[in-house]
Design an enzyme around this catalytic site. Structure first.
Site, PDB file in Angstrom:
ATOM      1  N   TYR A   1     -24.357  16.222  -6.168  1.00  0.00           N
ATOM      2  CA  TYR A   1     -23.543  15.829  -5.000  1.00  0.00           C
ATOM      3  C   TYR A   1     -23.307  14.320  -4.995  1.00  0.00           C
ATOM      4  CZ  TYR A   1     -21.833  15.536  -0.199  1.00  0.00           C
ATOM      5  OH  TYR A   1     -21.058  15.293   0.915  1.00  0.00           O
TER       6      TYR A   1
ATOM      7  N   SER B   1     -18.663  10.222   0.790  1.00  0.00           N
ATOM      8  CA  SER B   1     -19.897  10.356   1.569  1.00  0.00           C
ATOM      9  C   SER B   1     -20.763   9.124   1.309  1.00  0.00           C
ATOM     10  CB  SER B   1     -20.642  11.607   1.116  1.00  0.00           C
ATOM     11  OG  SER B   1     -21.963  11.603   1.616  1.00  0.00           O
TER      12      SER B   1
HETATM   13  N1  LIG Z   1     -21.087  17.150   7.377  1.00  0.00           N
HETATM   14  C1  LIG Z   1     -21.594  16.066   6.821  1.00  0.00           C
HETATM   15  O1  LIG Z   1     -22.697  15.610   7.177  1.00  0.00           O
HETATM   16  C2  LIG Z   1     -20.829  15.333   5.747  1.00  0.00           C
HETATM   17  C3  LIG Z   1     -21.231  14.050   5.386  1.00  0.00           C
HETATM   18  C4  LIG Z   1     -20.541  13.364   4.408  1.00  0.00           C
HETATM   19  C5  LIG Z   1     -19.445  13.943   3.793  1.00  0.00           C
HETATM   20  N2  LIG Z   1     -19.076  15.198   4.144  1.00  0.00           N
HETATM   21  C6  LIG Z   1     -17.920  15.784   3.445  1.00  0.00           C
HETATM   22  O2  LIG Z   1     -16.981  16.229   4.407  1.00  0.00           O
HETATM   23  C7  LIG Z   1     -16.201  17.296   3.849  1.00  0.00           C
HETATM   24  C8  LIG Z   1     -16.139  18.444   4.843  1.00  0.00           C
HETATM   25  O3  LIG Z   1     -17.426  18.956   5.042  1.00  0.00           O
HETATM   26  P1  LIG Z   1     -17.910  19.614   6.425  1.00  0.00           P
HETATM   27  O4  LIG Z   1     -19.179  18.964   6.756  1.00  0.00           O
HETATM   28  O5  LIG Z   1     -16.816  19.653   7.397  1.00  0.00           O
HETATM   29  O6  LIG Z   1     -18.293  21.092   5.944  1.00  0.00           O
HETATM   30  P2  LIG Z   1     -17.630  22.542   6.134  1.00  0.00           P
HETATM   31  O7  LIG Z   1     -17.492  22.848   7.564  1.00  0.00           O
HETATM   32  O8  LIG Z   1     -18.417  23.469   5.283  1.00  0.00           O
HETATM   33  O9  LIG Z   1     -16.196  22.358   5.502  1.00  0.00           O
HETATM   34  C9  LIG Z   1     -15.937  22.447   4.141  1.00  0.00           C
HETATM   35  C10 LIG Z   1     -14.465  22.818   4.021  1.00  0.00           C
HETATM   36  O10 LIG Z   1     -14.121  22.807   2.632  1.00  0.00           O
HETATM   37  C11 LIG Z   1     -13.443  24.029   2.366  1.00  0.00           C
HETATM   38  N3  LIG Z   1     -13.643  24.433   0.978  1.00  0.00           N
HETATM   39  C12 LIG Z   1     -14.814  24.576   0.314  1.00  0.00           C
HETATM   40  N4  LIG Z   1     -14.582  25.003  -0.950  1.00  0.00           N
HETATM   41  C13 LIG Z   1     -13.237  25.127  -1.069  1.00  0.00           C
HETATM   42  C14 LIG Z   1     -12.377  25.543  -2.105  1.00  0.00           C
HETATM   43  N5  LIG Z   1     -12.850  25.892  -3.314  1.00  0.00           N
HETATM   44  N6  LIG Z   1     -11.043  25.596  -1.871  1.00  0.00           N
HETATM   45  C15 LIG Z   1     -10.551  25.240  -0.669  1.00  0.00           C
HETATM   46  N7  LIG Z   1     -11.304  24.828   0.353  1.00  0.00           N
HETATM   47  C16 LIG Z   1     -12.626  24.776   0.166  1.00  0.00           C
HETATM   48  C17 LIG Z   1     -14.047  25.050   3.309  1.00  0.00           C
HETATM   49  O11 LIG Z   1     -13.104  26.098   3.558  1.00  0.00           O
HETATM   50  P3  LIG Z   1     -13.169  27.594   2.952  1.00  0.00           P
HETATM   51  O12 LIG Z   1     -14.609  27.965   2.848  1.00  0.00           O
HETATM   52  O13 LIG Z   1     -12.389  28.377   3.963  1.00  0.00           O
HETATM   53  O14 LIG Z   1     -12.468  27.497   1.643  1.00  0.00           O
HETATM   54  C18 LIG Z   1     -14.198  24.213   4.571  1.00  0.00           C
HETATM   55  O15 LIG Z   1     -13.003  24.194   5.296  1.00  0.00           O
HETATM   56  C19 LIG Z   1     -16.863  17.635   2.511  1.00  0.00           C
HETATM   57  O16 LIG Z   1     -16.149  17.000   1.473  1.00  0.00           O
HETATM   58  C20 LIG Z   1     -18.258  17.030   2.637  1.00  0.00           C
HETATM   59  O17 LIG Z   1     -18.816  16.720   1.393  1.00  0.00           O
HETATM   60  C21 LIG Z   1     -19.727  15.910   5.112  1.00  0.00           C
END
Ligand SMILES: NC(=O)c1ccc[n+]([C@@H]2O[C@H](COP(=O)([O-])OP(=O)(O)OC[C@H]3O[C@@H](n4cnc5c(N)ncnc54)[C@H](OP(=O)(O)O)[C@@H]3O)[C@@H](O)[C@H]2O)c1
Length: 265
Positions: free
Chosen positions: A150, A137
């Site tokens: 984070y 990120s």
């Molecule tokens: N959205 C943003 O603005 C942003 C910006 C920078 C980086 N990111 C990064 O992008 C990645 C995805 O985030 P997102 O924004 O797409 O959010 P999201 O929709 O909440 O996705 C998070 C994913 O991680 C999975 N997860 C969480 N805990 C887990 C565990 N213990 N075991 C297995 N799976 C797990 C969740 O699935 P389950 O709950 O089904 O397990 C879900 O599929 C993250 O690493 C986040 O830090 C996001």
């Protein structure tokens, strides 16, 4: 095309990226905890002529990840691409400093990727080919206010991948760090957008291209990246003053999650 393992494939960025990898011809192993969401995506991919396997797995559990990777490789073939995307973050309250919150965030954002790499790397080294991708990120570039756990966990993830990239040079294994800024993964609730926020499909189209091109590092959008670079050259005293003024107004980067295991999910 080969077999891609995508963690965090039940929602948001991981779900969209998994669809894109399946569309380019990869067989995709979909890992996350919410089985029904994984099943529905697997069904959708299969119906459009692709191959997918839903595997419910908590990526913070080393043995569960090893078993999931073994199953994926048995049913879909050797892993050619790992996308360690699962992760998330919630604010850190400096006045209630809590090591459990940090351990939780490092397990989720760093150790989950370590577990996945540990499971796929020996096979890749043996075959002399493979591609490791992790979702960091822009929040890992600087310590953002309210994001001590984070920001530091994503900084650690980026550094870990960077070291590996150098160590694996000449072994046929590429390493890519993706570092997005704000991505809208949920339907709009509020009118107010986060700064330079990207829509999900735009963001994952860019990431899929970076994966395809085997970029070493892909941080975006450039406008937010430029601001963060600017923050690097500011003297710390000015950075502190500016950041403490925006303080709690700095929007959280990354997916929300519980502060610690005690908070549920
Ligand atoms: N959205 C943003 O603005 C942003 C910006 C920078 C980086 N990111 C990064 O992008 C990645 C995805 O985030 P997102 O924004 O797409 O959010 P999201 O929709 O909440 O996705 C998070 C994913 O991680 C999975 N997860 C969480 N805990 C887990 C565990 N213990 N075991 C297995 N799976 C797990 C969740 O699935 P389950 O709950 O089904 O397990 C879900 O599929 C993250 O690493 C986040 O830090 C996001």
């Amino acid at each position: 095309m080969g077999t891609a393992i995508v963690t965090g494939a039940s929602s948001g960025i991981g779900r969209s990226l998994a669809r894109r990898l399946a569309a380019r011809g990869d067989a995709v192993a979909l890992l996350a905890r919410r089985q029904e969401l994984l099943e529905s995506l697997a069904k959708e991919i299969e119906e459009s002529g692709g191959r997918a396997l839903a595997i419910a797995c908590d990526v913070t559990d080393r043995d569960a990840v090893r078993e999931a990777v073994e199953r994926a490789e048995r049913e879909l073939g050797p892993t050619t691409l790992l996308v360690a995307n699962a992760g998330g973050g919630n604010p850190t309250d400096a006045a209630q400093f809590d090591s459990e919150h940090f351990a939780f965030m490092f397990d989720l954002n760093l150790m989950s990727a370590v577990h996945c790499i540990e499971a796929v790397l020996p096979g890749m080294l043996e075959r002399g080919s493979g591609h490791l991708v992790a979702m960091s990120s822009l929040a890992g570039y600087r310590g953002l206010p309210g994001a001590a756990a984070y920001s530091s966990s994503k900084a650690a993830l980026t550094a870990m991948l960077e070291s590996l990239r150098v160590d694996l040079r000449g072994r046929g294994i590429d390493v890519t760090v993706l570092a997005p800024g704000f991505v809208r993964t949920k339907p709009k609730k509020k009118k107010r957008r986060k700064p330079f926020q990207l829509e999900l499909e735009d963001a994952t189209a860019r990431m899929a291209r970076a994966i395809e091109q085997r970029k070493r590092y892909y941080a975006f959008p450039k406008s937010l990246l430029a601001l963060i670079w600017l923050a690097w050259i500011l003297p710390p005293s000015i950075y502190d003053r500016l950041m403490s003024r925006v303080g709690g107004k700095v929007p959280r980067m990354g997916a929300p999650g519980p502060r610690s295991p005690r908070d549920g999910t």
